[in-house]
Design a protein around this motif. Structure first.
Motif, mmCIF file in Angstrom:
data_model
loop_
_atom_site.group_PDB
_atom_site.id
_atom_site.type_symbol
_atom_site.label_atom_id
_atom_site.label_comp_id
_atom_site.label_asym_id
_atom_site.label_seq_id
_atom_site.Cartn_x
_atom_site.Cartn_y
_atom_site.Cartn_z
ATOM 1 N N PRO A 77 29.704 1.523 18.573
ATOM 2 C CA PRO A 77 28.388 1.288 18.038
ATOM 3 C C PRO A 77 27.196 1.826 18.947
ATOM 4 C CG PRO A 77 29.812 -0.771 18.408
ATOM 5 C CD PRO A 77 30.632 0.398 19.171
ATOM 6 N N LYS A 78 27.427 2.513 20.046
ATOM 7 C CA LYS A 78 26.321 3.187 20.674
ATOM 8 C C LYS A 78 25.792 4.296 19.669
ATOM 9 C CE LYS A 78 28.985 5.992 23.553
ATOM 10 N NZ LYS A 78 29.084 6.173 25.062
ATOM 11 N N TYR A 79 26.545 4.771 18.762
ATOM 12 C CA TYR A 79 26.218 5.993 18.319
ATOM 13 C C TYR A 79 25.185 5.597 16.851
ATOM 14 C CZ TYR A 79 29.234 8.522 21.245
ATOM 15 O OH TYR A 79 29.847 9.107 22.320
ATOM 16 N N TYR A 80 25.469 4.235 16.221
ATOM 17 C CA TYR A 80 25.203 4.029 14.977
ATOM 18 C C TYR A 80 23.579 4.387 14.603
ATOM 19 C CZ TYR A 80 29.686 1.675 14.987
ATOM 20 O OH TYR A 80 31.093 1.241 15.007
ATOM 21 N N GLY A 81 22.832 3.774 15.683
ATOM 22 C CA GLY A 81 21.534 3.778 15.483
ATOM 23 C C GLY A 81 20.879 5.324 15.540
ATOM 24 N N TYR A 82 21.588 6.378 16.157
ATOM 25 C CA TYR A 82 21.218 7.591 16.032
ATOM 26 C C TYR A 82 21.241 8.282 14.621
ATOM 27 C CZ TYR A 82 22.569 7.530 21.116
ATOM 28 O OH TYR A 82 22.669 7.260 22.481
ATOM 29 N N VAL A 83 22.127 7.830 13.791
ATOM 30 C CA VAL A 83 22.407 8.292 12.602
ATOM 31 C C VAL A 83 21.112 8.056 11.751
ATOM 32 C CG1 VAL A 83 23.379 8.356 10.323
ATOM 33 C CG2 VAL A 83 24.609 8.158 12.425
ATOM 34 N N GLY A 84 20.596 6.881 11.776
ATOM 35 C CA GLY A 84 19.351 6.187 10.948
ATOM 36 C C GLY A 84 18.275 6.987 11.448
ATOM 37 N N ALA A 85 17.943 7.286 12.839
ATOM 38 C CA ALA A 85 16.768 8.108 13.173
ATOM 39 C C ALA A 85 16.765 9.500 12.853
ATOM 40 C CB ALA A 85 16.873 7.986 14.854
ATOM 41 N N GLU A 86 18.014 10.152 12.652
ATOM 42 C CA GLU A 86 17.950 11.604 12.193
ATOM 43 C C GLU A 86 17.835 11.438 10.792
ATOM 44 O OE1 GLU A 86 17.654 13.611 14.225
ATOM 45 O OE2 GLU A 86 18.308 12.564 15.874
ATOM 46 N N PHE A 87 18.282 10.598 9.863
ATOM 47 C CA PHE A 87 18.026 10.582 8.673
ATOM 48 C C PHE A 87 16.236 10.358 8.285
ATOM 49 C CE2 PHE A 87 16.787 7.754 4.796
ATOM 50 C CZ PHE A 87 17.630 8.360 3.809
ATOM 51 N N ILE A 88 15.820 9.589 8.947
ATOM 52 C CA ILE A 88 14.495 9.561 8.861
ATOM 53 C C ILE A 88 13.786 10.921 8.794
ATOM 54 C CG2 ILE A 88 12.244 8.517 9.870
ATOM 55 C CD1 ILE A 88 14.040 5.838 10.085
ATOM 56 N N LEU B 236 15.692 -1.469 7.317
ATOM 57 C CA LEU B 236 16.759 -1.339 6.826
ATOM 58 C C LEU B 236 18.227 -0.713 7.833
ATOM 59 C CD1 LEU B 236 18.746 -1.617 4.292
ATOM 60 C CD2 LEU B 236 17.875 0.836 3.542
ATOM 61 N N PHE B 237 17.683 0.599 8.355
ATOM 62 C CA PHE B 237 19.026 0.912 9.142
ATOM 63 C C PHE B 237 19.366 0.031 10.513
ATOM 64 C CE2 PHE B 237 18.123 5.122 7.183
ATOM 65 C CZ PHE B 237 19.229 5.386 7.113
ATOM 66 N N GLN B 238 18.189 -0.638 11.007
ATOM 67 C CA GLN B 238 18.511 -1.541 12.179
ATOM 68 C C GLN B 238 19.341 -2.915 11.541
ATOM 69 O OE1 GLN B 238 15.266 -3.779 13.880
ATOM 70 N NE2 GLN B 238 15.802 -3.002 15.947
ATOM 71 N N TYR B 239 18.958 -3.262 10.400
ATOM 72 C CA TYR B 239 19.735 -4.322 9.821
ATOM 73 C C TYR B 239 21.148 -3.921 9.708
ATOM 74 C CZ TYR B 239 21.186 -7.714 6.163
ATOM 75 O OH TYR B 239 21.745 -8.794 5.443
#
Length: 204
Positions: free
Chosen positions: A133-144, A166-169
């Protein structure tokens, strides 16, 4: 620079258990307003025209900013030349899979039960892929970061906050799915070990 996931997210269903990576996220109840949903859907119509390009940029940036993420991807683990990745068919295919998930998430914004199911199952599959799970938030940040140049003057602080929410949810539910699958596998192993006969007691 507007490229980090922060702020409050939608409130997902209460998880059974959270690890240390998730205990500080989603503490304040919040939701996507109808206006935010409209902004996300409207921006997605532009983004999807460059869907493959966004997917590649997103993952090349991910490997640049968080090189440890490459350990999760067998095909890219030993690749040092990130420019080579820009023409990688495998990376393009994986980027398209992630973008397809985002597309499905956007389509389900008016049906949160379906969105929860989608994200939960993705989290479970990430346990099987050994993607923590520690990697999941990175993807949303790079998408933005990847979509800002594409949207140009359509990108606003309000739209950025909507996508962050949306990504945090979604990532919180994915983490719940990961932990649920982890508990299931652990319980299966415990049950299997209890049912296995003790060879020391079967000798004549």
């Amino acid at each position: 620079m507007g490229c980090a996931i922060s702020g409050s997210g939608l409130t997902p269903r209460a998880p059974e258990k959270r690890d240390r990576d998730t205990e500080n996220e989603g503490d304040a109840p919040a939701h996507l307003s109808e206006h935010q949903i409209h902004m996300i859907k409207d921006s997605w119509r532009v983004i999807q025209e460059d869907i493959a390009k966004v997917g590649i940029i997103m993952f090349v940036r991910l490997f640049e900013t968080h090189p440890e993420c490459k350990d999760v991807f067998f095909l890219f683990r030993d690749v040092e030349d990130l420019e080579r990745l820009r023409t990688s068919r495998e990376l393009r295919a994986h980027g398209l899979r992630v973008m397809s998930f985002i597309e499905k998430s956007v389509a389900r914004l008016d049906q949160l039960d379906r969105l929860q199911t989608l994200a939960l199952e993705l989290g479970k599959s990430h346990y099987r892929y050994n993607a923590p799970p520690k990697y999941y938030g990175y993807v949303g940040a790079e998408f933005i970061c990847a979509v800002q140049p594409i949207l140009k003057d359509k990108w606003t602080p309000e739209l950025e906050q909507a996508w962050k929410t949306l990504f945090q949810y979604v990532t919180q539910i994915m983490k719940d799915g990961y932990l649920e699958e982890e508990r299931t596998k652990r319980n299966q192993m415990l049950t299997s070990s209890k049912e296995r006969p003790d060879k020391r007691n079967t000798a004549i």
